[in-house]
Design a protein around this motif. Structure first.
Motif, short mmCIF file in Angstrom:
data_model
loop_
_atom_site.label_atom_id
_atom_site.label_comp_id
_atom_site.label_asym_id
_atom_site.label_seq_id
_atom_site.Cartn_x
_atom_site.Cartn_y
_atom_site.Cartn_z
N ALA A 136 0.84 -1.20 0.00
CA ALA A 136 0.00 0.00 0.00
C ALA A 136 0.87 1.25 0.00
O ALA A 136 0.53 2.27 -0.62
N ALA A 137 1.99 1.19 0.70
CA ALA A 137 2.89 2.34 0.73
C ALA A 137 3.47 2.60 -0.67
O ALA A 137 3.55 3.74 -1.12
N LYS A 138 3.83 1.53 -1.35
CA LYS A 138 4.38 1.68 -2.70
C LYS A 138 3.31 2.22 -3.66
O LYS A 138 3.59 3.11 -4.49
N ALA A 139 2.11 1.74 -3.53
CA ALA A 139 1.01 2.25 -4.37
C ALA A 139 0.78 3.73 -4.10
O ALA A 139 0.53 4.53 -5.01
N TYR A 140 0.88 4.10 -2.83
CA TYR A 140 0.73 5.51 -2.47
C TYR A 140 1.85 6.35 -3.08
O TYR A 140 1.61 7.44 -3.62
N ALA A 141 3.06 5.86 -3.05
CA ALA A 141 4.20 6.59 -3.63
C ALA A 141 3.98 6.82 -5.13
O ALA A 141 4.19 7.92 -5.64
N HIS A 142 3.54 5.78 -5.82
CA HIS A 142 3.24 5.94 -7.25
C HIS A 142 2.17 7.02 -7.45
O HIS A 142 2.26 7.86 -8.35
#
Lengths: 201, 201
Positions: free
Chosen positions: A106-112
């Protein structure tokens, strides 16, 4: 063939960091590697290195604006330099680390989502309310995000990650470390790929 | 396929300039292009851009020392960072332009000799006597070189070339301009090759 995760350091306000963010996972995946995303505050690091943001520099600025667009075209990545630029990224960083402690994907999706909002839609992500709005669009609860990003542990985490990055030699964005080998710059992703493929030289 | 000459800007004290000097002519030749070698005084340009030499910078310095060696290994180029570094390059530049007005091929041969003396044999090329000695080894007459490098026209030429480079946006070494398109850095030679091959993107 596989190995330890690749560390991907970046600042949310970094155009070259954004460009790298669109390719790093696919490159790593070719070699069975995971990527550990690590947003940092480049402004803090610049105080140590004495650097200033690229586009504010004489001669270097115009070149890099042109080069960012050329690099994006080369890899078919949508790109537009936001205005104002550079922008504050501290709130997006805090939300990233708060999310990551719960759900790394979820953190990576947020960064994108943050990167794409800033570098494809000229949307502000610099104020707390902006950074929260992106998280809400990713499906997270507004009140929870707002409370989470204010936790002392989250603030400490960001400070510690930025210091840890500096101790590893990170001085720019993007900065990738694979098996102890550092690669600075979006334009080194090709070389990083060769390094993974050959085991180094 | 052919076209206008490729402009290759460099400082004799630049390790990445040296690395590029060993490859640029071969890359250009693949596409029927000539290379116009243009030594400049990066120190003068740095006064405008506010930069300082790479290896004297915190964090950036150690990375780049490592990267120079890695880049040299990758392309099978002999390399050793000279000590002291960086060094003065004004006399070598003047001799280059004095030679070039008489025989461009001899000037290029001299540039290779200067770079190889500095970056493979840790030989000083910074004092006038050092820069002259390299020219003598290239077969030039010592007295003629010594007199030539002191001509006002030669000093003016170097000043003008450095200013002209800056007006074209040159802020580092190596810096290559092909058909108006700028590429900064030894690590962009691969991209330059792609640009020549495809006609750009």
């Amino acid at each position: 063939m596989s190995g330890a995760p690749i560390a991907f350091y970046f600042d949310f306000s970094s155009p070259y960091g954004y460009l790298a963010s669109e390719r790093i996972d696919a490159i790593a995946a070719e070699f069975g590697r995971e990527v550990l995303w690590r947003p940092v505050l480049l402004g803090v690091i610049f105080k140590t290195t004495g650097q200033s943001p690229l586009v504010s520099q004489n001669l270097r600025g115009p070149y890099h604006q042109r080069d960012m667009e050329r690099s994006a075209r080369k890899h078919g990545i949508k790109f537009a330099l936001p205005d104002p630029f550079p922008f504050a990224s501290i709130y997006a960083c805090r939300i990233f680390y708060w999310l990551e402690a719960r759900d790394p994907a979820a953190a990576k999706a947020y960064a994108h989502a943050v990167y794409r909002a800033a570098f494809t839609r000229n949307r502000s992500v610099s104020e707390a309310v902006d950074a929260i709005a992106v998280a809400v669009e990713c499906g997270h609860d507004e009140a929870a995000v707002k409370a989470g990003m204010q936790e002392a542990a989250v603030k400490d985490r960001l400070r510690d990650e930025t210091q840890a990055a500096m101790h590893k030699g990170v001085f720019g964005s993007p900065f990738v470390i694979v098996d102890g080998e550092p690669f600075w710059g979006n334009d080194r992703l090709g070389e990083l790929r060769e390094w993974l493929q050959t085991g180094g030289w």
